[in-house]
Design an enzyme around this catalytic site. Structure first.
Site, PDB file in Angstrom:
ATOM      1  N   CYS A  11      40.187  39.818  39.894  1.00 39.75           N
ATOM      2  CA  CYS A  11      39.812  41.010  40.622  1.00 39.75           C
ATOM      3  C   CYS A  11      38.464  41.173  40.722  1.00 39.75           C
ATOM      4  CB  CYS A  11      40.709  42.098  40.243  1.00 39.75           C
ATOM      5  SG  CYS A  11      40.750  43.665  41.274  1.00 39.75           S
ATOM      6  N   PRO A  12      37.682  41.744  41.329  1.00 32.14           N
ATOM      7  CA  PRO A  12      37.868  42.245  42.700  1.00 32.14           C
ATOM      8  C   PRO A  12      37.549  40.985  43.840  1.00 32.14           C
ATOM      9  CG  PRO A  12      35.705  42.951  42.101  1.00 32.14           C
ATOM     10  CD  PRO A  12      36.226  42.192  40.971  1.00 32.14           C
TER      11      PRO A  12
END
Length: 82
Positions: free
Chosen positions: A21-22
Site C-alpha cells: 500500500c498505496p
C-alpha cells in the site's frame, strides 16, 4: 451485483501481488481512469489493506465491485461506470 462482474473474462487484469500500500490503489485508479464505461478490471492482490480500501474507492466513485478471497490472495472485479 452486475452480471458483467461475474461472467466472462475481464477487460483488464492487474496482478499486484507483492505490491505494498498505496501502490495498488494508485495503479488501480490510474487504470480505471483510462478505461471505457462498461469495462471490467480484475485486481489480484495479497495486500491486506487493499482488500478494504479498493472497495471504498469503488464506492466513492460509484463503481460496483466484487471481492473473492483465495487463501492469502484476493481478486477484486470492478465495473467501470460513468
Amino acid at each position: 451485483m452486475s452480471d458483467k462482474l461475474k461472467k466472462g473474462k475481464p477487460d483488464v487484469t492487474l496482478d499486484l501481488r507483492g505490491e505494498p500500500c498505496p501502490e495498488p490503489q494508485i495503479e488501480i485508479v490510474k487504470r480505471l481512469n483510462q478505461m471505457k464505461e462498461g469495462q471490467v478490471i480484475e485486481i489480484i492482490s495479497d495486500d491486506e489493506p487493499a482488500e478494504l480500501s479498493i472497495p471504498m474507492i469503488c464506492e466513492s466513485r460509484g463503481y460496483p465491485c466484487e471481492v473473492e478471497r483465495e487463501g492469502n490472495t484476493f481478486r477484486i472485479r470492478i465495473l467501470k461506470t460513468k
